[in-house]
Scaffold this motif. Sequence first.
Motif, PDB file in Angstrom:
ATOM      1  N   GLY A   1      26.522 -19.263 -78.458  1.00 44.57           N
ATOM      2  CA  GLY A   1      25.778 -18.717 -79.585  1.00 44.57           C
ATOM      3  C   GLY A   1      25.012 -17.474 -79.180  1.00 44.57           C
ATOM      4  N   LEU A   2      25.056 -16.440 -80.031  1.00 45.88           N
ATOM      5  CA  LEU A   2      24.380 -15.167 -79.740  1.00 45.88           C
ATOM      6  C   LEU A   2      23.407 -14.832 -80.869  1.00 45.88           C
ATOM      7  CD1 LEU A   2      27.497 -12.975 -78.758  1.00 45.88           C
ATOM      8  CD2 LEU A   2      26.144 -14.462 -77.272  1.00 45.88           C
ATOM      9  N   SER A   3      22.185 -14.426 -80.524  1.00 44.83           N
ATOM     10  CA  SER A   3      21.237 -13.977 -81.538  1.00 44.83           C
ATOM     11  C   SER A   3      20.077 -13.238 -80.892  1.00 44.83           C
ATOM     12  CB  SER A   3      20.689 -15.156 -82.342  1.00 44.83           C
ATOM     13  OG  SER A   3      19.773 -14.691 -83.320  1.00 44.83           O
ATOM     14  N   ALA A   4      19.527 -12.296 -81.666  1.00 41.11           N
ATOM     15  CA  ALA A   4      18.313 -11.609 -81.216  1.00 41.11           C
ATOM     16  C   ALA A   4      17.071 -12.339 -81.689  1.00 41.11           C
ATOM     17  CB  ALA A   4      18.307 -10.175 -81.755  1.00 41.11           C
ATOM     18  N   THR A   5      17.209 -13.179 -82.724  1.00 48.41           N
ATOM     19  CA  THR A   5      16.026 -13.774 -83.338  1.00 48.41           C
ATOM     20  C   THR A   5      16.248 -15.261 -83.552  1.00 48.41           C
ATOM     21  OG1 THR A   5      16.890 -13.188 -85.524  1.00 48.41           O
ATOM     22  CG2 THR A   5      15.337 -11.659 -84.519  1.00 48.41           C
ATOM     23  N   ILE A   6      15.760 -16.066 -82.654  1.00 46.51           N
ATOM     24  CA  ILE A   6      15.884 -17.523 -82.763  1.00 46.51           C
ATOM     25  C   ILE A   6      14.489 -18.136 -82.753  1.00 46.51           C
ATOM     26  CG2 ILE A   6      16.525 -19.616 -81.512  1.00 46.51           C
ATOM     27  CD1 ILE A   6      18.910 -18.555 -82.812  1.00 46.51           C
ATOM     28  N   GLY A   7      14.185 -18.920 -83.777  1.00 42.99           N
ATOM     29  CA  GLY A   7      12.964 -19.711 -83.784  1.00 42.99           C
ATOM     30  C   GLY A   7      13.281 -21.105 -83.290  1.00 42.99           C
ATOM     31  N   ASN A   8      12.504 -21.634 -82.343  1.00 45.27           N
ATOM     32  CA  ASN A   8      12.737 -22.951 -81.754  1.00 45.27           C
ATOM     33  C   ASN A   8      14.128 -23.026 -81.117  1.00 45.27           C
ATOM     34  OD1 ASN A   8      13.020 -25.698 -81.111  1.00 45.27           O
ATOM     35  ND2 ASN A   8      11.758 -26.328 -82.836  1.00 45.27           N
ATOM     36  N   PRO A   9      14.327 -22.363 -79.971  1.00 44.59           N
ATOM     37  CA  PRO A   9      15.652 -22.346 -79.329  1.00 44.59           C
ATOM     38  C   PRO A   9      16.197 -23.735 -79.015  1.00 44.59           C
ATOM     39  CG  PRO A   9      14.213 -20.690 -78.351  1.00 44.59           C
ATOM     40  CD  PRO A   9      13.356 -21.510 -79.257  1.00 44.59           C
ATOM     41  N   GLU A  10      15.311 -24.700 -78.682  1.00 41.80           N
ATOM     42  CA  GLU A  10      15.798 -26.042 -78.352  1.00 41.80           C
ATOM     43  C   GLU A  10      16.470 -26.683 -79.561  1.00 41.80           C
ATOM     44  OE1 GLU A  10      12.754 -24.890 -77.567  1.00 41.80           O
ATOM     45  OE2 GLU A  10      13.251 -24.589 -75.435  1.00 41.80           O
ATOM     46  N   LEU A  11      15.845 -26.557 -80.733  1.00 46.29           N
ATOM     47  CA  LEU A  11      16.441 -27.103 -81.949  1.00 46.29           C
ATOM     48  C   LEU A  11      17.740 -26.369 -82.284  1.00 46.29           C
ATOM     49  CD1 LEU A  11      16.099 -29.143 -84.233  1.00 46.29           C
ATOM     50  CD2 LEU A  11      14.704 -27.463 -85.456  1.00 46.29           C
ATOM     51  N   ALA A  12      17.747 -25.042 -82.118  1.00 47.13           N
ATOM     52  CA  ALA A  12      18.965 -24.264 -82.353  1.00 47.13           C
ATOM     53  C   ALA A  12      20.064 -24.664 -81.372  1.00 47.13           C
ATOM     54  CB  ALA A  12      18.662 -22.766 -82.234  1.00 47.13           C
ATOM     55  N   GLY A  13      19.684 -24.978 -80.134  1.00 44.01           N
ATOM     56  CA  GLY A  13      20.661 -25.419 -79.140  1.00 44.01           C
ATOM     57  C   GLY A  13      21.305 -26.739 -79.525  1.00 44.01           C
TER      58      GLY A  13
ATOM     59  N   VAL B   1       9.381 -16.968 -84.968  1.00 42.23           N
ATOM     60  CA  VAL B   1      10.564 -16.704 -85.778  1.00 42.23           C
ATOM     61  C   VAL B   1      10.898 -18.015 -86.495  1.00 42.23           C
ATOM     62  CG1 VAL B   1      12.983 -15.976 -85.801  1.00 42.23           C
ATOM     63  CG2 VAL B   1      11.411 -14.979 -84.132  1.00 42.23           C
ATOM     64  N   GLU B   2      11.384 -17.936 -87.714  1.00 37.77           N
ATOM     65  CA  GLU B   2      11.660 -19.139 -88.495  1.00 37.77           C
ATOM     66  C   GLU B   2      12.640 -20.056 -87.761  1.00 37.77           C
ATOM     67  OE1 GLU B   2      10.174 -16.011 -91.086  1.00 37.77           O
ATOM     68  OE2 GLU B   2      11.847 -16.044 -89.676  1.00 37.77           O
ATOM     69  N   PRO B   3      12.319 -21.356 -87.660  1.00 34.08           N
ATOM     70  CA  PRO B   3      13.211 -22.309 -86.992  1.00 34.08           C
ATOM     71  C   PRO B   3      14.338 -22.747 -87.923  1.00 34.08           C
ATOM     72  CG  PRO B   3      11.260 -23.450 -87.784  1.00 34.08           C
ATOM     73  CD  PRO B   3      11.062 -21.991 -88.113  1.00 34.08           C
ATOM     74  N   PRO B   4      15.360 -23.442 -87.383  1.00 34.38           N
ATOM     75  CA  PRO B   4      16.411 -24.010 -88.246  1.00 34.38           C
ATOM     76  C   PRO B   4      15.814 -25.010 -89.237  1.00 34.38           C
ATOM     77  CG  PRO B   4      17.065 -24.097 -85.930  1.00 34.38           C
ATOM     78  CD  PRO B   4      15.615 -23.689 -85.953  1.00 34.38           C
ATOM     79  N   ARG B   5      16.555 -25.271 -90.315  1.00 31.47           N
ATOM     80  CA  ARG B   5      16.121 -26.248 -91.313  1.00 31.47           C
ATOM     81  C   ARG B   5      16.944 -27.520 -91.174  1.00 31.47           C
ATOM     82  NH1 ARG B   5      16.856 -24.677 -97.088  1.00 31.47           N
ATOM     83  NH2 ARG B   5      15.867 -26.689 -97.443  1.00 31.47           N
ATOM     84  N   PRO B   6      16.467 -28.512 -90.418  1.00 36.21           N
ATOM     85  CA  PRO B   6      17.202 -29.771 -90.293  1.00 36.21           C
ATOM     86  C   PRO B   6      16.865 -30.723 -91.436  1.00 36.21           C
ATOM     87  CG  PRO B   6      15.271 -29.838 -88.894  1.00 36.21           C
ATOM     88  CD  PRO B   6      15.240 -28.500 -89.619  1.00 36.21           C
ATOM     89  N   GLY B   7      17.526 -31.868 -91.458  1.00 34.46           N
ATOM     90  CA  GLY B   7      17.127 -32.933 -92.368  1.00 34.46           C
ATOM     91  C   GLY B   7      17.545 -32.744 -93.809  1.00 34.46           C
ATOM     92  N   ARG B   8      18.574 -31.936 -94.073  1.00 34.73           N
ATOM     93  CA  ARG B   8      18.996 -31.729 -95.452  1.00 34.73           C
ATOM     94  C   ARG B   8      20.083 -32.740 -95.839  1.00 34.73           C
ATOM     95  NH1 ARG B   8      21.406 -26.685 -95.453  1.00 34.73           N
ATOM     96  NH2 ARG B   8      21.257 -26.556 -97.706  1.00 34.73           N
ATOM     97  N   LEU B   9      20.326 -32.861 -97.136  1.00 38.03           N
ATOM     98  CA  LEU B   9      21.391 -33.727 -97.658  1.00 38.03           C
ATOM     99  C   LEU B   9      22.400 -32.823 -98.378  1.00 38.03           C
ATOM    100  CD1 LEU B   9      19.293 -36.703 -99.068  1.00 38.03           C
ATOM    101  CD2 LEU B   9      20.845 -36.773 -97.118  1.00 38.03           C
TER     102      LEU B   9
END
Length: 753
Positions: free
Chosen positions: A188-200, A420-428
């Motif tokens: 994965g490549l990005s310049a702007t990652i919020g919460n890298p662990e969650l993105a990982g 930076v905004e983190p990923p949005r988990p927990g959706r349906l």
Amino acid sequence: MNVFERYAPFIQDYIYRSGWQRLRAVQNAAGDAIFGTDQNVLLTASTASGKTEAAFFPILTLLNEEPSETVGVLYIAPLKALINDQFGRLNELCGEEGIAVTRWHGDAAQSEKRRLLKKPSGILQITPESLESLLLNKHMEIPSLFGDLRFIVIDEIHSLLRADRGLQTFCLIERLCRLAGCAPRRIGLSATIGNPELAGRFLAAGSGRGTVIPEFDGGKEVWRLSMEHFYNAAPQAGEGKAAPAGTPPMEQPTDTAPASADPGIGYIFEHTKGKKCLVFTNSREECEAVCQQLRQYCEVNHEPDRFLIHHGNLSAPYRESAEEEMKDDDSLMSVCATATLELGIDVGRLERAFQIDAPFTVSGFLQRMGRTGRRNGPSEMWFVMREEHQEARAMLPDSIPWYLVQGIALVQLYIEERFVEPPRPGRLPYSLLYHQTMSTLASHGEMTPGELASRVLTLSCFHRITQEDYRILLKHLIGIDHVSRTENGGLIVGMAGERIVNNYKFYAVFQENIEYIVRAGAEQLGTIVKPPPAGDKIAIAGRVWVVEDVDHQRREVLCTLVRGNIPAYFGDVAGDIHTHILERMYRVLSEDKSYPYLMPHAVCRLADARETFRRSQMPQRPLVHLGGRMWALFPWIGTYAFLAMERFLKLRCGKRLGLKGLQASRPYYMQFTMQADEAEFYEIVCEEAEKEFEPLALVYPGELPVFEKYDEYVPAELVRKGFAYGVLDVDAMKRRVLSWGQFGERPEAAADV
């Protein structure tokens, strides 16, 4: 490990030819992670830091040492423009070694695709929608195309972390790997990652591998930043006042705007001549309007046109001509653009970017800022915040310059916290569940319900969806003939479903409007929605056209170029603003801090807003009395928590408060009348927030909150459940309401935002 020495000889030769003196930190770190482990890798580094080369140098080295018998690398990017840009760079790198690089998207030549199908090898570049099409239409060829796939590179991964399109992408990756019987590593490549662990974790889902996130010193970031405010008519906030101490010096303009020019657009016009710039807007409509105005100013001044336009509704030739102009280092043209030029396209020696009003996210701000300074110069962005003068009888909320305050908050959050905004988990994602169910059935043919569930429900993004939910969905789809039962009890795509699946727009999961192709003679200009009748005018490609004819059956608009200036419409634009941004906006208004990038009018307008903020007692409490029974509520929470609060006040508190006429300006404030007084308001809302209730209680009776593209085909009970549990941020809303408990007891206490 000496990463350079580990590279294949043709990579080393490329580095020598390019005149590089040394590898960058990101390239050394990526080499260690890709050569030294068998895990997935998430690379986060600033724009133009060399992330693409950092990933591909070791990947191509490994492929060179052990060639793949099929496509060896699948490169997924969110935009065709990004693929086109990287295609040239990768071809230059791979050409001499004979490694094929193939583009696969709607604008790519069919001959390229046929060549790949005949002899799969090298690198395949593709968008998520084209990958969906490939899995659906070339199902039987997936094993021969990808049976020995080694790597999947996902560029600008941050753009896929907060919506259904990202979930779709990872569904497709899992489906492809199962079909092809391969287990590639993901990069994965990005310049702007919020919460890298969650993105990982997001990157690794379903891969059977962990994610390595290399840490390295990327060096000091240097910005040239300014932010100016303009009323759309005189007088300006700082007019007739001495420039405040510490205000940055004004750069001398290189042109003079016409006397009747819009002040903010004229400011851009005067500071782009003789330079190559990008002018970012937050919507396609605004992009068209701004480009029209700038071109008109050129006409009035009898100057050559020096502005181009780029957005997703334009035809490929218009977009690509703007992209090529940007890459030309000698060009002095400026391009008006939306998010289509926000991602990692090489725009050459771009001198500065302008941003009209505040973007919705810190991520968007950083991406747009990163378009500049790509050839060793500092990144440079000029914010232009525009506002109408308030009417004499305007209510308090209208006197706050929300875009100016939001822009300051975005900048400060990154400077102070690197937020930076983190990923949005927990959706349906029921809309996506429908989409992947139909795609799987269409590509595989007849399956039993159990077989279908085993292929779809086991995809990682559906881990929160129960078998009972899926049973409800399948029963509904059979009822509306999107799915049919065979005599053997199997499931196939029904006749109504075939009309959906066979439409090329099925491949995308993001919401689209019904679009009409716009033509002027033989030239295709782009697409619009809601075409006007013949004789009316439309705006597209930065110009105005008169409609000659509308063919509703073929969905075509025929037009002729004219002069003028009118608004355009390409469909609704939604903004997702994080709670942390709203909280920082509160602090911008309540603190006395000065910001070194504010220009004179912006300094004066912020001072006015702070004075209004203090006089209204907004720092002390979120509920402000506007007179009579009219109140304004400033909750300082993000878009989805704000949406939950609107519903909470109406559905859970409305009767007790005597609430009427609630109107919201999301996510900034709400206005309403109520019978309750201030103390009763806080008491009632806190009592109701303390009660246990299901998020479904915030869906209006009989409401069908269609939020995603395919919600209209999903059973009503699942649409309601998906909206309540996956969209509304009820927990954040409750926390904010309960923090107001102090105000009923101690009205003099400071607000806890």
